[in-house]
Design a protein around this motif. Structure first.
Motif, PDB file in Angstrom:
ATOM      1  N   THR A 342       0.824  -1.208   0.000  1.00  0.00           N
ATOM      2  CA  THR A 342       0.000   0.000   0.000  1.00  0.00           C
ATOM      3  C   THR A 342       0.861   1.263   0.000  1.00  0.00           C
ATOM      4  OG1 THR A 342      -0.216  -0.260   2.421  1.00  0.00           O
ATOM      5  CG2 THR A 342      -2.023  -1.062   1.054  1.00  0.00           C
ATOM      6  N   THR A 343       2.050   1.185   0.601  1.00  0.00           N
ATOM      7  CA  THR A 343       2.983   2.315   0.531  1.00  0.00           C
ATOM      8  C   THR A 343       3.434   2.536  -0.915  1.00  0.00           C
ATOM      9  OG1 THR A 343       3.789   1.992   2.796  1.00  0.00           O
ATOM     10  CG2 THR A 343       5.234   3.182   1.277  1.00  0.00           C
ATOM     11  N   ALA A 344       3.750   1.464  -1.617  1.00  0.00           N
ATOM     12  CA  ALA A 344       4.170   1.583  -3.015  1.00  0.00           C
ATOM     13  C   ALA A 344       3.059   2.190  -3.865  1.00  0.00           C
ATOM     14  CB  ALA A 344       4.564   0.208  -3.557  1.00  0.00           C
ATOM     15  N   GLN A 345       1.815   1.770  -3.633  1.00  0.00           N
ATOM     16  CA  GLN A 345       0.682   2.353  -4.348  1.00  0.00           C
ATOM     17  C   GLN A 345       0.607   3.857  -4.113  1.00  0.00           C
ATOM     18  OE1 GLN A 345      -2.554  -0.101  -2.772  1.00  0.00           O
ATOM     19  NE2 GLN A 345      -3.055  -0.709  -4.864  1.00  0.00           N
ATOM     20  N   ALA A 346       0.683   4.225  -2.845  1.00  0.00           N
ATOM     21  CA  ALA A 346       0.582   5.644  -2.497  1.00  0.00           C
ATOM     22  C   ALA A 346       1.739   6.439  -3.081  1.00  0.00           C
ATOM     23  CB  ALA A 346       0.542   5.801  -0.972  1.00  0.00           C
ATOM     24  N   PHE A 347       2.920   5.837  -3.094  1.00  0.00           N
ATOM     25  CA  PHE A 347       4.100   6.514  -3.631  1.00  0.00           C
ATOM     26  C   PHE A 347       3.916   6.833  -5.115  1.00  0.00           C
ATOM     27  CE2 PHE A 347       8.332   5.776  -5.713  1.00  0.00           C
ATOM     28  CZ  PHE A 347       8.911   6.986  -5.344  1.00  0.00           C
ATOM     29  N   LEU A 348       3.519   5.841  -5.913  1.00  0.00           N
ATOM     30  CA  LEU A 348       3.328   6.095  -7.339  1.00  0.00           C
ATOM     31  C   LEU A 348       2.147   7.025  -7.582  1.00  0.00           C
ATOM     32  CD1 LEU A 348       4.060   2.751  -9.242  1.00  0.00           C
ATOM     33  CD2 LEU A 348       5.613   4.560  -8.533  1.00  0.00           C
ATOM     34  N   ASN A 349       1.107   6.913  -6.779  1.00  0.00           N
ATOM     35  CA  ASN A 349      -0.053   7.795  -6.944  1.00  0.00           C
ATOM     36  C   ASN A 349       0.272   9.246  -6.596  1.00  0.00           C
ATOM     37  OD1 ASN A 349      -1.622   5.644  -7.722  1.00  0.00           O
ATOM     38  ND2 ASN A 349      -2.520   5.320  -5.699  1.00  0.00           N
ATOM     39  N   ASN A 350       1.352   9.449  -5.840  1.00  0.00           N
ATOM     40  CA  ASN A 350       1.785  10.794  -5.471  1.00  0.00           C
ATOM     41  C   ASN A 350       2.983  11.260  -6.295  1.00  0.00           C
ATOM     42  OD1 ASN A 350       0.392  12.052  -2.819  1.00  0.00           O
ATOM     43  ND2 ASN A 350       0.323   9.805  -2.716  1.00  0.00           N
ATOM     44  N   GLY A 351       3.162  10.695  -7.470  1.00  0.00           N
ATOM     45  CA  GLY A 351       4.193  11.177  -8.382  1.00  0.00           C
ATOM     46  C   GLY A 351       5.491  10.417  -8.363  1.00  0.00           C
TER      47      GLY A 351
END
Length: 422
Positions: A342-351
């Motif tokens: 979920t951290t990786a998802q959030a990271f890519l979703n935030n640029g």
């Protein structure tokens, strides 16, 4: 598509995709794509080799067999003439594991025997001699793999270990037979009548001989090294021209490193990286108590963008056993995998644009969560670890098996993802 691979984890899939794309260093490789899970659509006609990434290494036998057979049928529908079942070069599997059952199920589906079993990968220090698997100069069960939290390997005799998983006898071809040439080896594989045959290999030259002996074989099994000589067969037959070079230019943008492996190699890489870069250790107790989560981890990553920030949960074998004793092995693994995914998802979703992940289980969880689709294989960072290019996400990744990579792997990987030379 001519060559199809079924890999039992995501880092292993990247590893063998890299081997096939590069070839044996002499005649070139094949145009290779890696698929994150079994595709629902046909492959692009330009793809010569397709690698399906499954997350079955620690799965129950019936589940691993069912998924592997589904992958086999998709690959055959794309026209594949040869299938490789790829597992780890340290044969990660308990005595009740699924490597043997999957190999037997694939062999039965294809109606073949004399199937090579060869997890050797000499460039990473994995060799097989007299049927025993070594990690550098240590037997497998003395290399640290006996302490693996999910698949402890307590016996280096691959024939004996595999025999505990399968029905019927397991054959073995010693090194001296391998070195008598590919024709002799091809005869030795079938003359004993065994369905699965462990084959010695201690150098890349041995793997090239094995590859040549397997020309036309419907099924081959092993680590990524077993594919070293396979592209050359298709090139000799004029079915492919031989891929050479790579035009990867890199992607700039925020970077992050997530490490969930407890291997000695990864722990050393973390220690090295911490000397020059910001790192955030993740306590199992804090994660299980939900006092740290994605918001805090993502904040650390974005605050240190441009400095190769690393977030890790990686302990000694003793620390891992203590945590598993308090919370349960499956609960610890699932909770940490979910946090990193979920951290990786959030990271890519935030640029975020550049992502490095260490650990087979962690990489599998991250890759599944990111819905990467088909990824193309870029340059090699370290033996067995290529750059993965996701057009769907407009991002680049490196998925590293816990035991792979040099001491400076994390710093080198983030630079190469941006296009810097090795």
């Amino acid at each position: 598509m001519l060559l199809g691979v079924i890999a039992d984890d995501f880092t292993g899939a990247s590893d063998i995709a890299n081997t096939i794309a590069c070839g044996d260093g002499r005649s070139g490789g094949m145009i290779t794509s890696q698929y994150m899970g079994i595709p629902s659509n046909p492959a692009d006609p330009s793809v010569e080799a397709g690698v399906i990434s499954l997350k079955t290494r620690s799965s129950p036998k019936d589940e691993a067999v069912a998924q592997s057979l589904q992958a086999l049928r998709w690959l055959k529908a794309q026209g594949c003439e040869q299938i490789v079942f790829k597992y780890c070069s340290t044969f990660d599997s308990t005595a009740e594991g699924n490597i043997g059952p999957v190999a037997q199920a694939l062999a039965a589906e294809l109606g073949v025997g004399g199937v090579v079993v060869c997890p050797a990968f000499p460039r990473a220090g994995r060799t097989i001699y007299q049927g025993h698997l070594f990690v550098h100069d240590r037997l497998l069960n003395e290399s640290g793999m006996q302490n693996h939290p999910l698949t402890p390997m307590t016996d280096a005799d691959i024939r004996r270990w595999l025999s505990s998983q399968v029905e019927g006898p397991v054959g073995m071809v010693p090194l001296q037979t391998v070195r008598r040439g590919s024709e002799v080896l091809a005869q030795a594989l079938v003359q004993g009548g065994q369905q699965l045959v462990v084959v010695d290999a201690v150098e890349d030259a041995d793997l090239r001989l094995i590859g040549r002996a397997c020309a036309g074989a419907p099924l081959v099994t092993g680590g990524s090294g077993v594919a070293l000589g396979l592209p050359a067969n298709f090139i000799r037959q004029g079915q492919v021209q031989g891929r050479s070079g790579n035009s990867f230019l890199g992607i700039e943008g925020p970077e992050a490193i997530l490490a969930g492996s407890c291997s000695g190699a990864t722990r050393g890489q973390i220690e090295q990286h911490a000397k020059r870069h910001p790192v955030l250790p993740i306590s199992v107790d804090h994660v299980m108590a939900e006092t740290i989560g994605v918001p805090q981890v993502l904040s650390f990553i974005m605050e240190h963008a441009g400095r190769a920030p690393l977030v890790y949960s990686s302990g000694t074998p003793e620390q891992v056993r203590e945590a598993q004793g308090r919370y349960g092995r499956e609960a610890v693994s699932a909770t940490l995998d979910n946090l990193f995914a979920t951290t990786a998802q959030a990271f890519l979703n935030n640029g975020g644009k550049r992502l490095v992940v260490a650990g087979g289980e962690t990489s599998g969880a991250v890759a599944q969560a990111l819905d990467l689709g088909e990824v193309m294989i870029g340059p090699e960072i370290d033996p067995g670890v290529p750059i993965l290019i996701s057009a769907r996400r407009n991002a680049v990744l490196a998925l590293k098996s816990g035991n792979f990579g040099q001491q400076d792997f994390f710093e080198k990987a983030t630079r190469m993802l941006a296009g810097a030379p090795a």
